[in-house]
Design a protein around this motif. Structure first.
Motif, PDB file in Angstrom:
ATOM      1  N   GLY A 126       0.789  -1.223   0.000  1.00  0.00           N
ATOM      2  CA  GLY A 126       0.000   0.000   0.000  1.00  0.00           C
ATOM      3  C   GLY A 126       0.822   1.274   0.000  1.00  0.00           C
ATOM      4  O   GLY A 126       1.936   1.316   0.518  1.00  0.00           O
ATOM      5  N   ALA A 163       0.059   5.890  -0.370  1.00  0.00           N
ATOM      6  CA  ALA A 163      -0.921   6.964  -0.472  1.00  0.00           C
ATOM      7  C   ALA A 163      -0.321   8.072  -1.326  1.00  0.00           C
ATOM      8  O   ALA A 163       0.897   8.180  -1.463  1.00  0.00           O
ATOM      9  CB  ALA A 163      -1.279   7.485   0.912  1.00  0.00           C
ATOM     10  N   LEU A 191      -5.633   6.419  -0.951  1.00  0.00           N
ATOM     11  CA  LEU A 191      -4.900   5.241  -0.509  1.00  0.00           C
ATOM     12  C   LEU A 191      -5.053   4.185  -1.592  1.00  0.00           C
ATOM     13  O   LEU A 191      -6.183   3.875  -2.000  1.00  0.00           O
ATOM     14  CB  LEU A 191      -5.479   4.741   0.822  1.00  0.00           C
ATOM     15  N   LEU A 250      -9.034   9.293   1.199  1.00  0.00           N
ATOM     16  CA  LEU A 250      -8.639   9.596   2.576  1.00  0.00           C
ATOM     17  C   LEU A 250      -9.244  10.925   2.995  1.00  0.00           C
ATOM     18  O   LEU A 250      -9.305  11.865   2.203  1.00  0.00           O
ATOM     19  CB  LEU A 250      -7.116   9.671   2.686  1.00  0.00           C
ATOM     20  N   PRO A 255       1.201   4.016   4.413  1.00  0.00           N
ATOM     21  CA  PRO A 255       0.280   3.655   5.496  1.00  0.00           C
ATOM     22  C   PRO A 255       0.979   2.766   6.523  1.00  0.00           C
ATOM     23  O   PRO A 255       1.653   1.805   6.166  1.00  0.00           O
ATOM     24  CB  PRO A 255      -0.836   2.899   4.782  1.00  0.00           C
ATOM     25  N   LEU A 277      -0.955   7.402   8.571  1.00  0.00           N
ATOM     26  CA  LEU A 277      -0.060   7.632   7.443  1.00  0.00           C
ATOM     27  C   LEU A 277       1.248   8.226   7.940  1.00  0.00           C
ATOM     28  O   LEU A 277       1.260   8.966   8.930  1.00  0.00           O
ATOM     29  CB  LEU A 277      -0.697   8.619   6.460  1.00  0.00           C
TER      30      LEU A 277
END
Length: 162
Positions: free
Chosen positions: A53, A55, A65, A89, A112, A126
């Motif tokens: 993951g 962002a 995200l 987000l 994340p 985050l």
């Protein structure tokens, strides 16, 4: 009274331990997640993965995200969600501006660290982070190992002195 205390604690669903190893963390932010019903149910079962993951902030000033895996809800029907979709987000405008300036500097990314529930709402932690070099990773491991050895030596001396 006990029920209220129980609801205010954070229930961690998933954490990204690899991120703390691979990145030097500068700042952390708490952001809300825009989720569908089946995603929330799947998270409440404790099923999510933050491994790949990341962002980002798009050109319209919205934070997203991406590549976080929330598996399909097993009891869901035809309206189940896609496991690896982009999720919006929820951050304050000032936070988005700070994050944008930091990531534009170069070398910084938005990672994340964990997904959890606070007061019934899904949140993601985050981090604005900079990638570690290989020698930084080795140095961190060496420091951790030295700290463990020192703690073992101290505890063995305590047991011998008793």
């Amino acid at each position: 009274m006990a029920k209220k205390d129980e609801g205010t604690r954070n229930k961690v669903v998933a954490s990204n331990r690899r991120a703390r190893h691979d990145y030097l963390i500068e700042d952390t932010y708490e952001a809300g997640l825009v989720l569908t019903g089946t995603e929330v149910k799947s998270l409440r079962e404790g099923r999510a993965s933050l491994v790949d993951g990341y962002a980002f902030v798009d050109d319209r000033g919205e934070a997203w995200l991406d590549a976080v895996h929330i598996p399909e809800y097993l009891e869901g029907t035809w309206n189940n969600h896609a496991p690896r979709r982009k999720r919006k987000l929820l951050l304050h405008r000032a936070q988005i501006i700070k994050i944008t300036h930091k990531t534009k500097e170069g070398g910084y990314t938005l990672v994340p660290l964990s997904i959890y529930f606070t007061e019934g709402r899904a949140k993601v932690e985050l981090a604005v982070a900079k990638g570690k070099r290989e020698y930084d990773k080795r140095q961190t491991l060496r420091e951790r190992q030295d700290r463990r050895e020192a703690e073992r030596a101290i505890s063995s001396r305590r047991h011998l002195g008793e």
